[in-house]
Design an enzyme around this catalytic site. Structure first.
Site, short mmCIF file in Angstrom:
data_model
loop_
_atom_site.label_atom_id
_atom_site.label_comp_id
_atom_site.label_asym_id
_atom_site.label_seq_id
_atom_site.Cartn_x
_atom_site.Cartn_y
_atom_site.Cartn_z
CD GLU A 136 -3.11 -1.16 2.30
OE1 GLU A 136 -3.95 -1.70 2.25
OE2 GLU A 136 -2.66 -0.50 3.12
CG HIS A 143 -9.08 5.93 2.45
ND1 HIS A 143 -9.23 5.55 1.15
CD2 HIS A 143 -8.57 4.82 2.83
CE1 HIS A 143 -8.67 4.56 0.66
NE2 HIS A 143 -8.26 4.19 1.77
NE ARG A 190 -4.46 5.23 3.51
CZ ARG A 190 -5.03 4.38 4.38
NH1 ARG A 190 -5.53 4.82 5.42
NH2 ARG A 190 -5.34 3.06 3.91
CG HIS A 215 -10.06 6.55 6.43
ND1 HIS A 215 -11.13 5.24 6.30
CD2 HIS A 215 -8.69 5.70 6.57
CE1 HIS A 215 -10.34 4.00 6.25
NE2 HIS A 215 -9.27 4.37 6.47
NE ARG A 230 -4.55 5.03 9.54
CZ ARG A 230 -5.01 4.18 8.73
NH1 ARG A 230 -4.55 2.95 8.84
NH2 ARG A 230 -5.96 4.26 7.91
#
Length: 522
Positions: A113, A241, A288, A349, A384
């Protein structure tokens, strides 16, 4: 009614249930669920859980990936702790019945990811959270020392304040004795006394209009600890997100996991052009915060409400096999993702800040621990890294379990807690006001405290929220206590913390981006 348990656990996601399982052999456990055991942020986590498992991966790579994503604010000692303890906690999850996908050789089938330098995301198809949640539920139900209370809503944690003492943020040795809890089945407020209390109430997504969080994510634990004068920090770092399925009629928004971009998905504008390379050399696999801002900018520039995620170039059967939940959900909306682009837009998110805890998961209030999304451990910093949240939750629940068990015999039940004084009334008009206020808060936060901020927007948000705060506190004092009024109160408190701490940060860092203090390379 008064209940006494050695351990009181507020929240039923991976943090709460894993903690309950780890302490249950040492004493009685009350596990409070706001609705049911299934309704938790964990259940909705699609992508997976990060841990070093492959020979060519190592702890240092995972540490560095986390530090880079956190934009200089991570606590390196905490990052080291979580990364190094992750493999052991993965074994624990497997022991509880979690079935992570494996390849034909019998090795873990790992995903990659955004922000990760290696394949290290363990998963169960595209419903990892559901697999973990269901496995822990089975384990919880089998343990005789765990008593589950469904539809029990914690209103306030109990401290010296409830004994008539004045408690401020400077009061030394504030102690938690349990919580006042609303039983929604009877509308009665019970007193839960405990030797140790664990807060695992999840995130704050529903302070925004659009979120991937379940509707129960209203920042309850953070608000309770803040009102009890516990320390809360880094609330400005709200992660949006980048890719939630665009469907204005649906709340919460359906998440399109970041793993789909690791699988080869490409972000495109509404006219089909790839755009992420213009923002970051990592393209669609950038962290992100970068991807969310890029999408936000493209949407504003074109006046559109969404962009596209494209996996049509991938093998259709592999896509269906790897992402069955996403495939079926999109198909139900008339989109065949093997042939058509997926409309996506950012949605609130994950919260990287929260209740400040030390490396034993202790809050600044004695006998009170916190873990999971409601806590601020120092792992995430300003942003994060994908799939680090589930592993953080179980590592810190393990730390809390070890520390609280070691100190359990030092604590006794507080005897002098009075019953909740509930003499208010409840009018239909008041219920309408609550619903309207919740919507107003969502509008304020989304319009003024979103992906891109400014001093002016934050000031306007604070002015508008202060009006709702005064109205809500007045309503809370004179009304019969209900979950609705308590959730509104918590949403307002948490929204205030996000705004105030955003105003205090005079820079753009990670998820907090302001046009008044842009980064030098922007």
């Amino acid at each position: 009614m008064v209940h006494k348990f050695d351990f009181l656990v507020i929240g039923s996601g991976i943090a709460g249930m894993s903690y309950a399982l780890k302490v249950a052999d040492q004493g009685s456990v009350a596990l409070l669920c706001k609705t049911t055991l299934e309704e938790a942020n964990t259940y909705y986590a699609q992508g997976g859980i990060a841990s070093v498992t492959l020979p060519y991966d190592d702890f240092e790579k995972h540490v560095q990936d986390t530090l880079i994503a956190g934009d200089g604010i991570c606590d390196k000692e905490v990052v080291e702790k979580v990364v190094r303890e992750a493999p052991q906690q993965i074994k624990e999850l497997i022991r509880w019945g979690v079935d992570f996908d494996k390849n034909q050789k019998g090795d873990f089938d790992l995903h990659k990811e955004g922000g990760h330098s290696e394949f290290r995301i363990l998963h169960h198809k595209d419903r990892t959270g559901q697999e973990i949640q269901e496995s822990l539920i089975h384990a919880i139900k089998r343990h005789p020392n765990v008593c589950v209370f469904h539809h029990h809503f914690a209103i306030e944690i109990l401290t010296q304040h409830h004994l008539g003492e004045k408690v401020t943020k400077d009061t030394p040795n504030i102690e938690c004795y349990g919580a006042y809890v609303l039983d929604e089945a009877t509308n009665q407020i019970h007193t839960f006394l405990s030797k140790v209390t664990m807060i695992c109430t999840g995130g704050i997504g529903n302070i925004y209009q659009t979120t991937t969080n379940p509707l129960v994510a209203t920042g309850d634990g953070i608000a309770m600890v803040y009102r009890a004068k516990g320390l809360v920090k880094d609330m400005e770092f709200v992660q949006f997100h980048p890719t939630a399925l665009y469907n204005p009629m649906e709340r919460p928004s359906f998440l399109i996991t970041e793993a789909m971009r690791g699988y080869g998905g490409v972000l495109r504008t509404k006219d089909g052009k790839e755009f992420m390379q213009r923002y970051d050399k990592r393209g669609s696999l950038a962290p992100r915060d970068i991807v969310a801002r890029a999408i936000d900018n493209e949407m504003k520039s074109s006046g559109s409400d969404f962009v596209y995620l494209d996996v049509t170039h991938k093998d259709p059967e592999e896509t269906k096999r790897e992402y069955p939940t996403i495939y079926e959900k999109c198909l139900s909306e008339g989109i065949d993702i093997t042939k058509q682009y997926i409309p996506v837009a950012p949605a609130a998110h994950y919260l990287c800040g929260g209740i400040v805890v030390d490396m034993d998961a202790r809050t600044t209030i004695n006998r009170l621990y916190a873990a999971g999304e409601c806590s601020r451990t120092g792992l995430h910093g300003a942003n994060r890294l994908a799939s680090n949240s589930l592993i953080e939750a179980i590592v810190y629940s393990d730390a809390a379990a070890k520390h609280s068990i070691a100190h359990l015999n030092r604590y006794t039940f507080q005897k002098a807690i009075p019953e909740w004084n509930d003499k208010g009334t409840s009018l239909t008009e008041e219920m309408v006001l609550i619903t309207q206020s919740v919507k107003e808060v969502g509008s304020i936060m989304s319009n003024y405290v979103g992906i891109v901020r400014s001093n002016l927007r934050l000031e306007r948000a604070l002015e508008r929220l202060e009006i709702i705060y005064r109205e809500t506190e007045n309503l809370f004092i004179r009304s019969t206590v209900s979950r609705d009024i308590c959730e509104l109160r918590n949403i307002v408190n948490v929204g205030y913390l996000v705004i105030k701490q955003a105003m205090e940060r005079k820079e753009s860092r990670g998820l907090h981006y302001t046009i008044d203090y842009p980064k030098k390379n922007d």
